[in-house]
Scaffold this motif. Sequence first.
Motif, PDB file in Angstrom:
ATOM      1  N   VAL A 134       0.864  -1.183   0.000  1.00 31.43           N
ATOM      2  CA  VAL A 134       0.000   0.000   0.000  1.00 31.43           C
ATOM      3  C   VAL A 134       0.898   1.230   0.000  1.00 31.43           C
ATOM      4  O   VAL A 134       1.724   1.392   0.902  1.00 31.43           O
ATOM      5  N   PRO A 135       0.771   2.100  -1.003  1.00 31.51           N
ATOM      6  CA  PRO A 135       1.641   3.286  -1.066  1.00 31.51           C
ATOM      7  C   PRO A 135       1.428   4.205   0.134  1.00 31.51           C
ATOM      8  O   PRO A 135       0.296   4.380   0.604  1.00 31.51           O
ATOM      9  N   ASP A 137       1.453   7.273   0.238  1.00 32.55           N
ATOM     10  CA  ASP A 137       0.712   8.487  -0.101  1.00 32.55           C
ATOM     11  C   ASP A 137      -0.701   8.192  -0.604  1.00 32.55           C
ATOM     12  O   ASP A 137      -1.369   9.069  -1.154  1.00 32.55           O
ATOM     13  N   TRP A 138      -1.183   6.965  -0.404  1.00 33.04           N
ATOM     14  CA  TRP A 138      -2.518   6.625  -0.891  1.00 33.04           C
ATOM     15  C   TRP A 138      -3.580   7.238   0.040  1.00 33.04           C
ATOM     16  O   TRP A 138      -3.428   7.208   1.262  1.00 33.04           O
ATOM     17  N   LEU A 140      -6.273   6.746   2.038  1.00 36.82           N
ATOM     18  CA  LEU A 140      -7.000   5.632   2.645  1.00 36.82           C
ATOM     19  C   LEU A 140      -8.312   6.092   3.280  1.00 36.82           C
ATOM     20  O   LEU A 140      -8.442   7.229   3.732  1.00 36.82           O
ATOM     21  N   LEU A 212      -9.768  -1.354  -0.276  1.00 36.38           N
ATOM     22  CA  LEU A 212      -8.555  -1.068  -1.043  1.00 36.38           C
ATOM     23  C   LEU A 212      -8.739  -1.437  -2.517  1.00 36.38           C
ATOM     24  O   LEU A 212      -9.139  -2.566  -2.832  1.00 36.38           O
ATOM     25  N   PHE A 217      -2.804   0.006  -7.354  1.00 37.54           N
ATOM     26  CA  PHE A 217      -1.480   0.145  -6.761  1.00 37.54           C
ATOM     27  C   PHE A 217      -0.415  -0.316  -7.752  1.00 37.54           C
ATOM     28  O   PHE A 217      -0.650  -1.224  -8.556  1.00 37.54           O
ATOM     29  N   SER A 218       0.757   0.275  -7.673  1.00 35.84           N
ATOM     30  CA  SER A 218       1.809  -0.039  -8.636  1.00 35.84           C
ATOM     31  C   SER A 218       2.200  -1.521  -8.601  1.00 35.84           C
ATOM     32  O   SER A 218       2.493  -2.118  -9.634  1.00 35.84           O
TER      33      SER A 218
END
Length: 309
Positions: A134-135, A137-138, A140, A212, A217-218
Amino acid sequence: MTINVFIDGAVGTTGLEIGERLAGRGEIALIQLDDTKRKDASARAEALNDADVVILCLPDDAAREAVALIDNDRTRVIDASSAHRVAEGWTYGFAELEPGQQAAIAEAKRVSNPGCYPTGFLALVRPLVRAGLVPVDWPLTVNAVSGYSGGGKSMIAEYRGAATPAAARAYGLGLAHKHVAEMQKHARIEHAPIFAPSVANTYRGMIVEVPLPLHAFSRRPSLHVCEAVLGEAYRDSTLIRIGDADATTVTIEADAGTDRLTLRVCGNPDTGQARLIATLDNLGKGAAGAAVQNLNIMAGLDPVAGLTL
């Protein structure tokens, strides 16, 4: 060796629950004030300074005042209020959250007990952030519902006194709940999560959920990978377990009446969407159970002594 413990605020909801968990334990001696002295500053100061460990079950301002009354360098403190959860010089009392956290609690003089909602949120999110799934900077979000005992005596009286209490109600609508800073700091994320709490017409229990979009996500982690990361993070924990991801429903009562925490990774593998769900007792692992666990750790005892698994 006997550990002298003073619960300041012992007649409150959390204080009573802590007292129940400590009752009958020969290695714990409770320092108690009678009703006429509970609000006597000099009597409280004496009890605070006589104790090996003090557990504060007080409103935030009163908790800060209690700490100021301790004038020795021997008495250790567990604060169950939210006064010190992001404060410098305080160790965060979530033993399972980080590698080495239990050891830090064992050595600490000042420990802040986690909030009930943050306990569920952090248990779900922090290992995935730490693993890079989980980044940081996401943006949430966390949706949660608690039993009404989480509101203390006033909310308990309100619900029990109402002819037709609300089945459920949302609150914290201004998105400035005091738990948000705690969630952001200890999850080690860049943005405050959008926190949507609610209370249900049941005495105890809690569901905390983090949705999520894994596909966005990358690293595009799968549900299985997320579950595996959580399983590894808590593999040695007695109190935190991984529940059935194939469950069709999850109830607020799932872990009510216990001191454990159950985590589930549910969702749709085809769309890459996940629902991370934690269930716990807001008065157990979310409050009194966590305080007793921290006391056990600080005293060098079995961390789960007196707890219900």
